[in-house]
Write a protein that holds these residues in place. Structure first.
Motif, mmCIF file in Angstrom:
data_model
loop_
_atom_site.group_PDB
_atom_site.id
_atom_site.type_symbol
_atom_site.label_atom_id
_atom_site.label_comp_id
_atom_site.label_asym_id
_atom_site.label_seq_id
_atom_site.Cartn_x
_atom_site.Cartn_y
_atom_site.Cartn_z
ATOM 1 N N PHE A 1 8.234 -3.393 10.580
ATOM 2 C CA PHE A 1 7.459 -2.960 9.422
ATOM 3 C C PHE A 1 6.190 -3.795 9.271
ATOM 4 C CE2 PHE A 1 7.167 -2.971 4.571
ATOM 5 C CZ PHE A 1 6.455 -1.781 4.535
ATOM 6 N N ILE A 2 6.322 -5.100 9.440
ATOM 7 C CA ILE A 2 5.182 -6.002 9.273
ATOM 8 C C ILE A 2 4.129 -5.762 10.353
ATOM 9 C CG2 ILE A 2 4.506 -8.449 9.365
ATOM 10 C CD1 ILE A 2 7.143 -9.096 7.970
ATOM 11 N N PHE B 1 -0.374 -1.018 8.114
ATOM 12 C CA PHE B 1 -0.436 -1.366 6.694
ATOM 13 C C PHE B 1 -0.635 -2.865 6.521
ATOM 14 C CE2 PHE B 1 1.183 -2.485 2.544
ATOM 15 C CZ PHE B 1 0.728 -1.468 1.724
ATOM 16 N N PHE B 2 -0.010 -3.659 7.397
ATOM 17 C CA PHE B 2 -0.121 -5.111 7.293
ATOM 18 C C PHE B 2 -1.163 -5.692 8.242
ATOM 19 C CE2 PHE B 2 4.068 -4.340 5.500
ATOM 20 C CZ PHE B 2 4.064 -5.177 4.400
ATOM 21 N N THR B 3 -1.354 -5.066 9.398
ATOM 22 C CA THR B 3 -2.210 -5.676 10.413
ATOM 23 C C THR B 3 -3.676 -5.285 10.291
ATOM 24 O OG1 THR B 3 -1.693 -3.879 11.972
ATOM 25 C CG2 THR B 3 -0.288 -5.847 12.049
ATOM 26 N N LEU C 1 -7.587 5.449 2.853
ATOM 27 C CA LEU C 1 -6.241 5.007 2.504
ATOM 28 C C LEU C 1 -5.502 4.648 3.789
ATOM 29 C CD1 LEU C 1 -4.008 4.629 0.376
ATOM 30 C CD2 LEU C 1 -3.448 7.045 0.661
ATOM 31 N N ILE C 2 -5.262 3.350 3.999
ATOM 32 C CA ILE C 2 -4.574 2.894 5.206
ATOM 33 C C ILE C 2 -3.081 3.183 5.120
ATOM 34 C CG2 ILE C 2 -4.037 0.862 6.617
ATOM 35 C CD1 ILE C 2 -6.703 -0.330 5.628
ATOM 36 N N GLY C 3 -2.522 3.035 3.931
ATOM 37 C CA GLY C 3 -1.097 3.304 3.753
ATOM 38 C C GLY C 3 -0.689 3.088 2.315
ATOM 39 N N GLY C 4 0.508 3.530 1.982
ATOM 40 C CA GLY C 4 1.011 3.339 0.632
ATOM 41 C C GLY C 4 2.482 3.679 0.552
ATOM 42 N N PHE C 5 3.177 3.034 -0.368
ATOM 43 C CA PHE C 5 4.589 3.340 -0.561
ATOM 44 C C PHE C 5 5.012 2.949 -1.972
ATOM 45 C CE2 PHE C 5 4.157 -0.810 1.339
ATOM 46 C CZ PHE C 5 5.036 -1.620 0.636
ATOM 47 N N THR D 1 2.225 0.789 -4.163
ATOM 48 C CA THR D 1 1.391 -0.216 -3.510
ATOM 49 C C THR D 1 0.555 0.460 -2.431
ATOM 50 O OG1 THR D 1 2.979 -1.988 -3.934
ATOM 51 C CG2 THR D 1 1.384 -2.352 -2.166
ATOM 52 N N LEU D 2 -0.749 0.257 -2.500
ATOM 53 C CA LEU D 2 -1.689 0.898 -1.584
ATOM 54 C C LEU D 2 -2.450 -0.155 -0.793
ATOM 55 C CD1 LEU D 2 -3.305 3.315 -4.200
ATOM 56 C CD2 LEU D 2 -1.409 3.858 -2.658
ATOM 57 N N LYS D 3 -2.834 0.220 0.409
ATOM 58 C CA LYS D 3 -3.801 -0.586 1.148
ATOM 59 C C LYS D 3 -4.967 0.317 1.492
ATOM 60 C CE LYS D 3 -4.366 -4.129 4.630
ATOM 61 N NZ LYS D 3 -3.709 -4.939 5.689
ATOM 62 N N ILE D 4 -6.157 -0.104 1.086
ATOM 63 C CA ILE D 4 -7.343 0.715 1.290
ATOM 64 C C ILE D 4 -8.435 -0.125 1.940
ATOM 65 C CG2 ILE D 4 -6.778 2.138 -0.718
ATOM 66 C CD1 ILE D 4 -8.943 0.691 -2.277
#
Length: 218
Positions: A116-117, A121-123, A154-158, A170-173
């Motif tokens: 997951f990491i 979303f994280f990298t 929007l890179i990802g969200g959950f 939680t979003l990563k943009i």
């Protein structure tokens, strides 16, 4: 995303006909929460380390047949469902079953979290934004539209929390136009719980507060 390469095949399963002697040794030698129990090679359930406190090594596993927990995953279960199963069952070890109900191996929680990491979303570079809204008002397509209407990506969200009819996402943009994205979420009545980029809205409030303090002190 392929997680099958993380299947562990050197962790034992135990027969229902056995005693708890080796099961107790297994839990003493590891930090795992559960282990699989089988009957004639077919999965019956998992036994929890929490239930070992008063057990004698000579106790037969058969006596606990109806107290075994029944959770497992399949080889083709996707990684998000695997993570959900870990969380829902408060486990750090999950048995993986074949179509014939045979135990193929296990997933270790730490291995799946590492997968997951390693996701974008994280990298990938970007900013984290945590928003909250009512469950009945929640729409991920609207969230994506708000981000993209401000020329951000929007890179990802959950979903990270749900309670009292409020859902937290939680979003990563991407960092471009971050403050415009935040302000648009506010206009759509989203609550901003966290942002790791400078929020111009808060900066403006602070500037106005500082100005008011100076004015009152004149």
């Amino acid at each position: 995303m392929h997680i099958q390469e993380h299947i562990i095949t050197n962790i034992p399963v135990f027969e229902i006909k056995d005693t708890f002697e080796k099961v107790l040794e297994f839990f003493q030698d590891t930090t795992y929460s559960h282990v699989a129990i089988v009957e004639d090679g077919r999965f019956l359930g998992v036994f929890s380390e929490n239930d070992t406190a008063a057990l004698l090594p000579s106790t037969e596993i058969e006596q606990f047949r109806y107290e075994l927990e029944g959770f497992f995953v399949r080889r083709d279960t996707n990684w998000l469902d695997v993570l959900e199963s870990f969380a829902r069952n408060e486990a750090n070890l999950l048995p993986i079953l074949s179509e014939k109900e045979e135990v193929l191996g296990y997933y270790d929680l730490s291995d799946i979290v590492t997968v997951f990491i390693d996701t974008p979303f994280f990298t990938d570079p970007g900013s984290i934004l945590v928003v909250a809204t009512g469950i009945n008002d929640y729409s991920f397509s609207e969230i994506a539209q708000i981000v993209e209407s401000n020329n951000a990506k929007l890179i990802g969200g959950f979903i990270t929390d749900t309670q009292n009819d409020v859902i937290q996402v939680t979003l990563k943009i991407t960092t471009n136009n971050y403050n415009k994205v935040v302000q648009t979420f506010r206009r759509y009545n989203y609550h901003i719980l966290f942002g790791n980029s400078d929020d111009q809205f808060l900066e403006d409030l602070k500037d106005r507060s500082d100005y008011l303090d100076k004015y009152l002190n004149v």
